[in-house]
Design a protein around this motif. Structure first.
Motif, PDB file in Angstrom:
ATOM      1  N   ALA A  60       0.813  -1.214   0.000  1.00  0.00           N
ATOM      2  CA  ALA A  60       0.000   0.000   0.000  1.00  0.00           C
ATOM      3  C   ALA A  60       0.849   1.268   0.000  1.00  0.00           C
ATOM      4  CB  ALA A  60      -0.943  -0.011   1.201  1.00  0.00           C
ATOM      5  N   SER A  67       1.127   6.664  -6.851  1.00  0.00           N
ATOM      6  CA  SER A  67      -0.136   7.278  -7.281  1.00  0.00           C
ATOM      7  C   SER A  67      -0.153   8.771  -6.968  1.00  0.00           C
ATOM      8  CB  SER A  67      -1.320   6.605  -6.584  1.00  0.00           C
ATOM      9  OG  SER A  67      -1.378   5.251  -6.923  1.00  0.00           O
ATOM     10  N   GLY A  92      -6.124   6.938  -2.748  1.00  0.00           N
ATOM     11  CA  GLY A  92      -6.584   5.890  -3.661  1.00  0.00           C
ATOM     12  C   GLY A  92      -5.552   4.776  -3.817  1.00  0.00           C
ATOM     13  N   GLY A  93      -4.291   5.147  -3.977  1.00  0.00           N
ATOM     14  CA  GLY A  93      -3.239   4.133  -4.109  1.00  0.00           C
ATOM     15  C   GLY A  93      -3.084   3.303  -2.847  1.00  0.00           C
ATOM     16  N   VAL A  96      -6.043   0.849  -2.701  1.00  0.00           N
ATOM     17  CA  VAL A  96      -5.866  -0.232  -3.683  1.00  0.00           C
ATOM     18  C   VAL A  96      -4.791  -1.212  -3.205  1.00  0.00           C
ATOM     19  CG1 VAL A  96      -5.057  -0.741  -6.029  1.00  0.00           C
ATOM     20  CG2 VAL A  96      -6.724   1.074  -5.652  1.00  0.00           C
ATOM     21  N   GLY A  97      -3.672  -0.695  -2.710  1.00  0.00           N
ATOM     22  CA  GLY A  97      -2.608  -1.558  -2.202  1.00  0.00           C
ATOM     23  C   GLY A  97      -3.045  -2.380  -0.998  1.00  0.00           C
ATOM     24  N   VAL A  99      -6.155  -3.314  -0.322  1.00  0.00           N
ATOM     25  CA  VAL A  99      -7.097  -4.327  -0.805  1.00  0.00           C
ATOM     26  C   VAL A  99      -6.335  -5.484  -1.459  1.00  0.00           C
ATOM     27  CG1 VAL A  99      -8.900  -4.755  -2.534  1.00  0.00           C
ATOM     28  CG2 VAL A  99      -9.058  -2.779  -1.030  1.00  0.00           C
ATOM     29  N   ILE A 100      -5.302  -5.172  -2.232  1.00  0.00           N
ATOM     30  CA  ILE A 100      -4.498  -6.218  -2.862  1.00  0.00           C
ATOM     31  C   ILE A 100      -3.849  -7.092  -1.792  1.00  0.00           C
ATOM     32  CG2 ILE A 100      -2.391  -6.641  -4.191  1.00  0.00           C
ATOM     33  CD1 ILE A 100      -3.125  -4.171  -5.866  1.00  0.00           C
TER      34      ILE A 100
END
Length: 153
Positions: A60, A67, A92-93, A96-97, A99-100
């Motif tokens: 993340a 990002s 946002g980045g 996303v990180g 969640v990954i």
């Protein structure tokens, strides 16, 4: 003298015990103690006093940085400007990180990550004279002991 060794629960343990009896170690001097291996899964979040080495933000943070840089540079041409767009990109980045990483943690079978390689299932304790200790140690290593320790009384 006592020799402590750890083994997997395998036929080699039985063969090692039989070989120890052949060299004159009595059954009363051989103790095999089975271990209860951990069955509960690890906790997702670490505490101040316990950490399992699993980081949730290792993907993340770099993704948030990348990002933020990209959206800040694009933000020079957009209405809100580079600061707002950089913050939006960073958040946002990061999301996303995160969640990954959570997806990888939950999809990956965490039970196999708990103990990598071979795990001890039995502790074998052998009491013998110091004269036989070298032979006993050699027998234990030959029959795939995972670890060995000597205690001199």
């Amino acid at each position: 003298m006592q020799l402590f060794s750890t083994f997997e629960n395998h036929i080699f343990l039985e063969i090692a015990i039989a070989n120890l009896e052949k060299i004159g170690i009595k059954k009363e001097d051989i103790y095999a103690v089975p271990l209860d291996n951990r069955k509960e899964s690890r906790k997702l979040f670490d505490t101040l006093h316990r950490s399992d080495g699993l980081s949730l933000i290792d993907i993340a943070m770099p993704l948030a940085t990348a990002s933020a840089v990209v959206t800040a540079s694009i933000g020079f041409e957009l209405k809100w400007g580079p600061i707002y767009w950089g913050l939006i990109g960073a958040i946002g980045g990061f999301v996303v990180g995160l969640v990954i990483r959570l997806f990888l943690v939950f999809v990956n079978n965490r039970e196999t990550d708990r103990l990598k390689g071979k795990q001890s299932e039995v502790i074998l304790i052998v009491e013998c004279d110091e004269t036989k200790s070298q032979i006993v140690e050699k027998i234990l290593w030959e029959h795939l002991a995972l670890g060995l320790a000597k205690v001199i009384k």
